[in-house]
Scaffold this motif. Structure first.
Motif, PDB file in Angstrom:
ATOM      1  N   GLY A  63       0.811  -1.203   0.000  1.00  0.00           N
ATOM      2  CA  GLY A  63       0.000   0.000   0.000  1.00  0.00           C
ATOM      3  C   GLY A  63       0.847   1.257   0.000  1.00  0.00           C
ATOM      4  N   THR A  64       1.932   1.229   0.783  1.00  0.00           N
ATOM      5  CA  THR A  64       2.864   2.364   0.805  1.00  0.00           C
ATOM      6  C   THR A  64       3.477   2.578  -0.566  1.00  0.00           C
ATOM      7  N   PHE A  65       3.901   1.499  -1.196  1.00  0.00           N
ATOM      8  CA  PHE A  65       4.486   1.574  -2.537  1.00  0.00           C
ATOM      9  C   PHE A  65       3.511   2.203  -3.524  1.00  0.00           C
ATOM     10  N   LEU A  66       2.257   1.779  -3.492  1.00  0.00           N
ATOM     11  CA  LEU A  66       1.269   2.269  -4.444  1.00  0.00           C
ATOM     12  C   LEU A  66       1.010   3.769  -4.280  1.00  0.00           C
ATOM     13  N   LEU A  67       0.836   4.208  -3.051  1.00  0.00           N
ATOM     14  CA  LEU A  67       0.593   5.632  -2.826  1.00  0.00           C
ATOM     15  C   LEU A  67       1.815   6.464  -3.207  1.00  0.00           C
ATOM     16  N   ASP A  68       3.006   5.925  -2.951  1.00  0.00           N
ATOM     17  CA  ASP A  68       4.234   6.631  -3.347  1.00  0.00           C
ATOM     18  C   ASP A  68       4.301   6.796  -4.864  1.00  0.00           C
ATOM     19  N   VAL A  69       3.915   5.752  -5.606  1.00  0.00           N
ATOM     20  CA  VAL A  69       3.924   5.836  -7.068  1.00  0.00           C
ATOM     21  C   VAL A  69       2.979   6.926  -7.546  1.00  0.00           C
ATOM     22  N   LEU A  70       1.777   6.986  -6.975  1.00  0.00           N
ATOM     23  CA  LEU A  70       0.827   8.019  -7.382  1.00  0.00           C
ATOM     24  C   LEU A  70       1.360   9.415  -7.057  1.00  0.00           C
ATOM     25  N   ARG A  71       1.950   9.565  -5.881  1.00  0.00           N
ATOM     26  CA  ARG A  71       2.523  10.875  -5.526  1.00  0.00           C
ATOM     27  C   ARG A  71       3.633  11.270  -6.497  1.00  0.00           C
ATOM     28  N   GLU A  72       4.482  10.312  -6.842  1.00  0.00           N
ATOM     29  CA  GLU A  72       5.577  10.589  -7.771  1.00  0.00           C
ATOM     30  C   GLU A  72       5.060  11.036  -9.130  1.00  0.00           C
ATOM     31  N   ASN A  73       3.840  10.600  -9.468  1.00  0.00           N
ATOM     32  CA  ASN A  73       3.227  10.984 -10.737  1.00  0.00           C
ATOM     33  C   ASN A  73       2.283  12.179 -10.590  1.00  0.00           C
ATOM     34  N   ARG A  74       2.405  12.889  -9.472  1.00  0.00           N
ATOM     35  CA  ARG A  74       1.696  14.151  -9.223  1.00  0.00           C
ATOM     36  C   ARG A  74       0.180  13.982  -9.084  1.00  0.00           C
ATOM     37  N   VAL A  75      -0.251  12.803  -8.637  1.00  0.00           N
ATOM     38  CA  VAL A  75      -1.667  12.562  -8.345  1.00  0.00           C
ATOM     39  C   VAL A  75      -1.937  12.945  -6.889  1.00  0.00           C
ATOM     40  N   ASP A  76      -3.035  13.638  -6.649  1.00  0.00           N
ATOM     41  CA  ASP A  76      -3.454  13.995  -5.300  1.00  0.00           C
ATOM     42  C   ASP A  76      -4.039  12.748  -4.627  1.00  0.00           C
ATOM     43  N   VAL A  77      -3.391  12.275  -3.543  1.00  0.00           N
ATOM     44  CA  VAL A  77      -3.862  11.073  -2.841  1.00  0.00           C
ATOM     45  C   VAL A  77      -4.408  11.413  -1.459  1.00  0.00           C
ATOM     46  N   SER A  78      -4.756  12.672  -1.242  1.00  0.00           N
ATOM     47  CA  SER A  78      -5.226  13.092   0.080  1.00  0.00           C
ATOM     48  C   SER A  78      -6.544  12.435   0.477  1.00  0.00           C
ATOM     49  N   LEU A  79      -7.306  11.943  -0.510  1.00  0.00           N
ATOM     50  CA  LEU A  79      -8.589  11.295  -0.219  1.00  0.00           C
ATOM     51  C   LEU A  79      -8.503   9.770  -0.254  1.00  0.00           C
ATOM     52  N   ALA A  80      -7.304   9.232  -0.487  1.00  0.00           N
ATOM     53  CA  ALA A  80      -7.111   7.779  -0.454  1.00  0.00           C
ATOM     54  C   ALA A  80      -7.186   7.295   0.992  1.00  0.00           C
ATOM     55  N   GLN A  81      -7.631   6.066   1.161  1.00  0.00           N
ATOM     56  CA  GLN A  81      -7.777   5.493   2.503  1.00  0.00           C
ATOM     57  C   GLN A  81      -6.872   4.273   2.665  1.00  0.00           C
ATOM     58  N   ARG A  82      -6.500   3.989   3.929  1.00  0.00           N
ATOM     59  CA  ARG A  82      -5.717   2.790   4.240  1.00  0.00           C
ATOM     60  C   ARG A  82      -6.485   1.943   5.247  1.00  0.00           C
ATOM     61  N   THR A  83      -6.344   0.633   5.123  1.00  0.00           N
ATOM     62  CA  THR A  83      -7.095  -0.299   5.958  1.00  0.00           C
ATOM     63  C   THR A  83      -6.197  -1.440   6.400  1.00  0.00           C
ATOM     64  N   GLU A  84      -6.625  -2.166   7.426  1.00  0.00           N
ATOM     65  CA  GLU A  84      -5.850  -3.314   7.911  1.00  0.00           C
ATOM     66  C   GLU A  84      -5.910  -4.484   6.935  1.00  0.00           C
ATOM     67  N   THR A  85      -6.898  -4.488   6.031  1.00  0.00           N
ATOM     68  CA  THR A  85      -6.989  -5.548   5.027  1.00  0.00           C
ATOM     69  C   THR A  85      -5.834  -5.420   4.041  1.00  0.00           C
ATOM     70  N   PHE A  86      -5.265  -6.559   3.636  1.00  0.00           N
ATOM     71  CA  PHE A  86      -4.082  -6.552   2.781  1.00  0.00           C
ATOM     72  C   PHE A  86      -4.394  -5.950   1.410  1.00  0.00           C
ATOM     73  N   THR A  87      -3.416  -5.275   0.845  1.00  0.00           N
ATOM     74  CA  THR A  87      -3.565  -4.631  -0.457  1.00  0.00           C
ATOM     75  C   THR A  87      -3.972  -5.637  -1.535  1.00  0.00           C
ATOM     76  N   THR A  88      -4.869  -5.229  -2.405  1.00  0.00           N
ATOM     77  CA  THR A  88      -5.344  -6.081  -3.506  1.00  0.00           C
ATOM     78  C   THR A  88      -4.202  -6.379  -4.486  1.00  0.00           C
ATOM     79  N   LEU A  89      -4.171  -7.625  -4.964  1.00  0.00           N
ATOM     80  CA  LEU A  89      -3.139  -8.076  -5.905  1.00  0.00           C
ATOM     81  C   LEU A  89      -3.790  -8.591  -7.184  1.00  0.00           C
TER      82      LEU A  89
END
Length: 314
Positions: A63-89
């Motif tokens: 999940g950290t990796f995914l949000l970092d990728v979006l930030r690096e591509n200048r996407v606003d992720v301020s409304l993204a959410q994180r959960t205890e459930t494992f990231t979808t694959l």
């Protein structure tokens, strides 16, 4: 420049490159960021647009990796959410010609919680709804429906892409089509693959399929036809816009690049009310979006292969 809110899944693609299109034969995989709405958000931002991603990832390294990728591509992720459930694959196998085989392991994407405070931000902006996993039930589908209704009440320009994945809808294709119709009825723009247009309309002929779907409600339809280009359809006209010739190695993300480029152009318009009636403008926009999709197929992975304005202008 208006904002485009992209709602849906963000996930890890484990990609088996050049090992055929049969996952049972694949032996090694490369980690990539994926998920159609996230790809669209990145496509918009890489072209200089303003995109906001709304979705859920796990509170884990993926999940950290995914949000970092979006930030690096200048996407606003301020409304993204994180959960205890494992990231979808998702596990993706690619043949030499770029064709794919998918298997999903769903996780955090389905845990998206509706946030009513976002509604006010939709006014005057665009909403893109990518439905690959969003119509499978649970909290995500509930939130997705709420955001769609919010967009309608705030008079947002709404884009809908079914993102049909056969692995997710085995023996439930008609249920999928029925759920999609709610969005087709009210969306300003729908982007379909040929398979999706046929599945949702029950018509083999693509022109007839579009006419049926216009009767359901949507004003503008773009049916991507791979190397043959895109059929752009409104209530007044239909025209197939050719694409550019490229050597495709990975078709992952091509449709997302297309719709992202199209939405980036629409977001730059002062007024979208007359867009469906402007044939020349729509054809010009689709031609540019076709080029974005084609360029994306010339490299592996969706997000890193998305073009910027310099590549589009070359």
């Amino acid at each position: 420049m208006k904002k485009v809110f992209c709602i849906g899944e963000l996930l890890i693609d484990f990609v088996a490159e050049k090992q055929g299109s049969d996952l049972s034969k694949a032996t090694y995989f490369t980690k990539k960021a994926g998920g159609a709405p996230a790809n669209v958000a990145c496509a918009i931002a890489k072209l200089g647009g303003r995109s906001v991603f709304i979705g859920s990832v796990g509170d884990d390294p993926f999940g950290t990796f995914l949000l970092d990728v979006l930030r690096e591509n200048r996407v606003d992720v301020s409304l993204a959410q994180r959960t205890e459930t494992f990231t979808t694959l998702a596990f993706v196998s690619l043949a030499e010609n770029g064709e794919r085989d998918f298997v999903f392991s769903r996780g955090a994407d389905k845990e998206l919680q509706y946030n009513s405070a976002i509604k006010s931000e939709f006014a005057g902006n665009l909403i893109h709804l990518g439905a690959a996993t969003a119509l499978l039930g649970g909290k995500l589908e509930e939130a997705y429906g709420h955001y769609f209704f919010d967009g309608l009440t705030k008079k947002s320009f709404i884009s809908f892409d079914p993102n049909y994945r056969a692995d997710l809808w085995k023996n439930k294709q008609q249920n999928f089509a029925k759920k999609c119709m709610t969005f087709v009825e009210k969306a300003d723009l729908c982007k379909f693959s040929l398979e999706e247009a046929q599945l949702l309309s029950g018509k083999e002929d693509v022109a007839e399929a579009c006419r049926f779907l216009h009767e359901v409600g949507t004003n503008i339809i773009a049916v991507t036809l791979g190397a043959s280009g895109t059929l752009i359809s409104t209530r007044e006209f239909q025209e197939t816009v050719p694409s550019i010739k490229v050597k495709a190695v990975d078709t992952t993300g091509a449709g997302d690049a297309f719709i992202g480029c199209l939405l980036q152009q629409i977001a730059a318009l002062t007024n979208t009310d007359s867009l469906a009636g402007d044939r020349d403008l729509l054809v010009s926009m689709v031609a540019k979006a076709n080029k974005a999709g084609a360029i994306t197929t010339t490299n592996y992975g969706a997000i890193e292969s998305l073009p910027d304005q310099e590549q589009l202008s070359a």
